[in-house]
Write a protein that holds these residues in place. Sequence first.
Motif, PDB file in Angstrom:
ATOM      1  N   SER A 137      84.653 -46.905  -1.799  1.00 16.27           N
ATOM      2  CA  SER A 137      83.299 -46.973  -1.269  1.00 16.27           C
ATOM      3  C   SER A 137      82.371 -46.424  -2.340  1.00 16.27           C
ATOM      4  O   SER A 137      82.469 -45.256  -2.721  1.00 16.27           O
ATOM      5  N   HIS A 138      81.482 -47.277  -2.846  1.00 17.06           N
ATOM      6  CA  HIS A 138      80.525 -46.881  -3.880  1.00 17.06           C
ATOM      7  C   HIS A 138      79.140 -46.862  -3.257  1.00 17.06           C
ATOM      8  O   HIS A 138      78.596 -47.908  -2.900  1.00 17.06           O
ATOM      9  N   ARG A 139      78.613 -45.644  -3.058  1.00 20.58           N
ATOM     10  CA  ARG A 139      77.297 -45.461  -2.444  1.00 20.58           C
ATOM     11  C   ARG A 139      77.191 -46.174  -1.101  1.00 20.58           C
ATOM     12  O   ARG A 139      76.211 -46.830  -0.796  1.00 20.58           O
ATOM     13  N   GLY A 140      78.271 -46.088  -0.333  1.00 20.34           N
ATOM     14  CA  GLY A 140      78.299 -46.676   0.990  1.00 20.34           C
ATOM     15  C   GLY A 140      78.615 -48.161   1.037  1.00 20.34           C
ATOM     16  O   GLY A 140      78.584 -48.772   2.100  1.00 20.34           O
ATOM     17  N   CYS A 161      83.919 -51.770  -1.789  1.00 23.19           N
ATOM     18  CA  CYS A 161      84.240 -52.453  -3.048  1.00 23.19           C
ATOM     19  C   CYS A 161      85.733 -52.329  -3.304  1.00 23.19           C
ATOM     20  O   CYS A 161      86.449 -51.657  -2.567  1.00 23.19           O
ATOM     21  N   ASP A 203      81.945 -55.955  -5.212  1.00 21.63           N
ATOM     22  CA  ASP A 203      81.535 -55.800  -3.822  1.00 21.63           C
ATOM     23  C   ASP A 203      82.462 -56.603  -2.927  1.00 21.63           C
ATOM     24  O   ASP A 203      82.722 -57.777  -3.183  1.00 21.63           O
ATOM     25  N   TYR A 217      79.672 -53.705 -10.016  1.00 24.33           N
ATOM     26  CA  TYR A 217      79.170 -52.382 -10.374  1.00 24.33           C
ATOM     27  C   TYR A 217      80.069 -51.806 -11.464  1.00 24.33           C
ATOM     28  O   TYR A 217      81.286 -51.987 -11.422  1.00 24.33           O
ATOM     29  N   ILE A 221      81.205 -48.235 -13.287  1.00 17.69           N
ATOM     30  CA  ILE A 221      81.210 -46.792 -13.068  1.00 17.69           C
ATOM     31  C   ILE A 221      81.895 -46.114 -14.247  1.00 17.69           C
ATOM     32  O   ILE A 221      83.107 -46.280 -14.439  1.00 17.69           O
ATOM     33  N   ASP A 259      79.337 -40.396 -10.099  1.00 13.10           N
ATOM     34  CA  ASP A 259      79.690 -41.610  -9.358  1.00 13.10           C
ATOM     35  C   ASP A 259      81.198 -41.837  -9.346  1.00 13.10           C
ATOM     36  O   ASP A 259      81.753 -42.277  -8.345  1.00 13.10           O
ATOM     37  N   ARG A 293      82.738 -39.337  -6.874  1.00 12.24           N
ATOM     38  CA  ARG A 293      82.479 -39.699  -5.478  1.00 12.24           C
ATOM     39  C   ARG A 293      83.355 -40.841  -4.975  1.00 12.24           C
ATOM     40  O   ARG A 293      83.478 -41.046  -3.773  1.00 12.24           O
TER      41      ARG A 293
END
Length: 90
Positions: free
Chosen positions: A20-23, A26, A42, A65, A67, A80, A83
């Motif tokens: 989960s990347h910023r909600g 993925c 995504d 995305y 990271i 990031d 997280r």
Amino acid sequence: MDCINLSLSQLRSLIGQPVSHRGIACHVIEVLADGPTLVLQDAGRNTDLQDNRFGEPGRIVPRIYTIPLLDDSGSAVHPDFARLGLLACD
């Protein structure tokens, strides 16, 4: 685990993992040696319009995305990445 000293093979073992990347749901699709950097795709409905080789709009693709493993200083794990919860970093 010392995440700063992870090898590329250790990072590549994460390919296919759901995250989960910023909600946003993925999954890891690639690891780039430069950085190193994780590439996430995504898994939901977020998409981008991909240009063709002439710069014209082409097809709709899942949003991607990137990271980085390390922050800008290179001395700490990027927030990031931390997280994502993929690894227990010291």
